[in-house]
Write an enzyme that holds these catalytic residues in place. Structure first.
Site, mmCIF file in Angstrom:
data_model
loop_
_atom_site.group_PDB
_atom_site.id
_atom_site.type_symbol
_atom_site.label_atom_id
_atom_site.label_comp_id
_atom_site.label_asym_id
_atom_site.label_seq_id
_atom_site.Cartn_x
_atom_site.Cartn_y
_atom_site.Cartn_z
ATOM 1 N NE ARG A 87 145.048 -12.841 71.698
ATOM 2 C CZ ARG A 87 144.141 -13.743 71.337
ATOM 3 N NH1 ARG A 87 144.354 -14.511 70.251
ATOM 4 N NH2 ARG A 87 143.037 -13.914 72.042
ATOM 5 C CG ASN A 164 140.563 -16.805 72.120
ATOM 6 O OD1 ASN A 164 141.058 -15.922 71.435
ATOM 7 N ND2 ASN A 164 139.863 -17.812 71.588
ATOM 8 C CD GLU A 165 137.568 -16.362 68.969
ATOM 9 O OE1 GLU A 165 136.913 -17.426 68.933
ATOM 10 O OE2 GLU A 165 138.307 -15.990 68.037
ATOM 11 C CG HIS A 231 139.402 -12.317 67.755
ATOM 12 N ND1 HIS A 231 139.442 -13.516 68.446
ATOM 13 C CD2 HIS A 231 140.235 -11.479 68.422
ATOM 14 C CE1 HIS A 231 140.277 -13.393 69.482
ATOM 15 N NE2 HIS A 231 140.755 -12.152 69.483
ATOM 16 C CE1 TYR A 233 140.571 -15.642 61.764
ATOM 17 C CE2 TYR A 233 139.369 -15.195 63.791
ATOM 18 C CZ TYR A 233 140.533 -15.586 63.143
ATOM 19 O OH TYR A 233 141.656 -15.907 63.859
ATOM 20 C CD GLU A 260 142.201 -15.337 67.398
ATOM 21 O OE1 GLU A 260 141.507 -15.852 66.480
ATOM 22 O OE2 GLU A 260 142.308 -15.831 68.522
ATOM 23 C CD1 TRP A 289 144.718 -18.650 63.633
ATOM 24 C CD2 TRP A 289 144.853 -17.903 65.739
ATOM 25 N NE1 TRP A 289 144.699 -19.745 64.461
ATOM 26 C CE2 TRP A 289 144.782 -19.315 65.764
ATOM 27 C CE3 TRP A 289 144.957 -17.220 66.948
ATOM 28 C CZ2 TRP A 289 144.795 -20.040 66.944
ATOM 29 C CZ3 TRP A 289 144.968 -17.937 68.122
ATOM 30 C CH2 TRP A 289 144.883 -19.340 68.123
#
Length: 385
Positions: A87, A164-165, A231, A233, A260, A289
């Site tokens: 990516r 992205n995001e 994503h 986290y 991610e 990531w």
């Protein structure tokens, strides 16, 4: 992922039951352009497949090209470690220097030379609505149209990750309409690639906005060729949260990828073991990531030190060589001569593997198929229990 500052997320519980019903219905594939889109990477029965119908499960790494355009060997280095996907961070010219069409062509060429699939993403949209420097999804769509010449004919090798995001924690409810509009704009401009859309809330969708609206977003794509990216986290610090989120999509026949994730973060400690194990059991892609070059206090997310492929960090060793890691689970795309042994479709509740090629492996339609000299179960069939 924000760059160079660390991501700040308001952690909240994911409300599961209220939205599952909204995901149960999925519009069937459209005709015309949807058939044309099937010539490259595309969505079939809720899974990401290649043009030949073979399942493609992303096992990849993010590379921050926009900030490190001189690191020309990174794609080759990532591929040499076993990844089947890279990516690549691009700039659209709003916040970061625009990645030109010629640069995009070069990047695609590097991906093809190293036999990896390119997921190309515009990073300028990160945190739109909360971060004043971020640009909109509509502006990201304009960027993709401006580099269309570099994308044409590359549908077998490239996934277009629109932005992205694209929303932070402010006005994130606008994500649904903005995403539909961007998809429509790209399709109207003749871009027929598989599209990837990131979740709001800095990519983590703690509000459930993407999850609850994914079915309608997918149906809005005339090609029915949109992949959803979460994503993971600090919001995903337990195995239950990881499993519930991914299972909500898979169980509803909607394509999902972990676009991610890391092994630690400033907003909490993500459960990377659960992320990788769940992705493997469900036949879902993941892209960690990131390769190298993180700053602003999140240097621990580097997989190698100083872009040196021979200097793995603990996170790099984990994602490449650990349980359910890239080395053990990545399979090269068949467009590059790779093969699939049938093990990437996940496992049905009855213990049999899911058929990678779905109903194509089940000519009599009873839900039981045959692949690679063994029985398999068609996902969602009467045998799937």
């Amino acid at each position: 992922m924000r760059q160079p500052k660390s991501t700040l997320i308001t952690t909240a519980g994911l409300a599961l039951a209220a939205v599952l019903a909204l995901l149960l219905s999925l519009a069937g594939p459209s005709t015309g352009r949807a058939v044309a889109a099937a010539g490259g990477i595309h969505v079939s029965n809720g899974r990401v497949v290649e043009g030949n119908g073979n399942a493609f499960v992303m096992r990849g790494v993010n590379h921050a090209y926009a900030w490190y355009p001189d690191r020309t060997s990174s794609i080759a280095d990532i591929a040499a470690k076993g990844a089947n996907t890279v990516r690549v961070v691009l700039g659209s010219g709003g916040r970061w220097t625009k990645t030109s069409a010629s640069q995009v062509s070069t990047l695609i060429g590097q991906c093809k030379a190293n036999k990896v699939i390119c997921v190309l993403e515009v990073h300028d949209t990160t945190g739109y609505g909360e971060d004043g420097a971020a640009t909109s999804l509509d502006q990201a769509a304009d960027y993709w149209i401006s580099v269309k010449s570099a994308l044409e004919g590359q549908e077998d090798y490239v996934v277009v990750n629109i932005g992205n995001e694209p929303f932070g924690n402010t006005n994130y409810t606008a994500w649904t309409d903005a995403t539909k509009a961007a998809i429509g704009k790209l399709r109207g401009a003749g871009i027929g690639h598989a599209l990837m859309v990131d979740a709001p809330n800095w990519g983590q969708d703690w509000s459930g906005t993407m999850r609850s609206n994914a079915a309608s977003v997918f149906a809005s794509d005339p090609d029915r060729n949109t992949i959803f990216s979460i994503h993971m986290y600090g919001v995903y610090d337990t195995a239950t949260e990881v499993r519930d989120y991914l299972n909500a999509f898979v169980g509803s026949g909607l394509p999902i990828v972990v676009g991610e994730f890391g092994d630690q973060h400033s907003d909490g400690n993500p459960d990377e073991d659960a992320i990788m194990a769940t992705a493997q059991s469900l036949g879902v892609g993941y892209i960690g990531w990131s390769w190298s070059g993180n700053g602003g206090g999140v240097e621990y997310l580097d997989m190698v030190n100083g872009f040196d492929p021979n200097s793995l960090t603990s996170w790099g060793n984990r994602i490449f060589n650990g349980s359910n890691g890239i080395v053990a689970t990545a399979k090269r795309a068949t467009v590059y001569g790779g093969g699939d042994d049938g093990s990437t479709g996940g496992t049905a509740p009855n213990g049999y593997p899911y058929c990678v090629n779905g109903s194509a492996s089940d000519p009599d339609g009873d839900g039981w198929g045959w692949e690679n000299s063994r029985s398999c179960v068609v996902r969602g069939s009467a045998a799937d229990r």
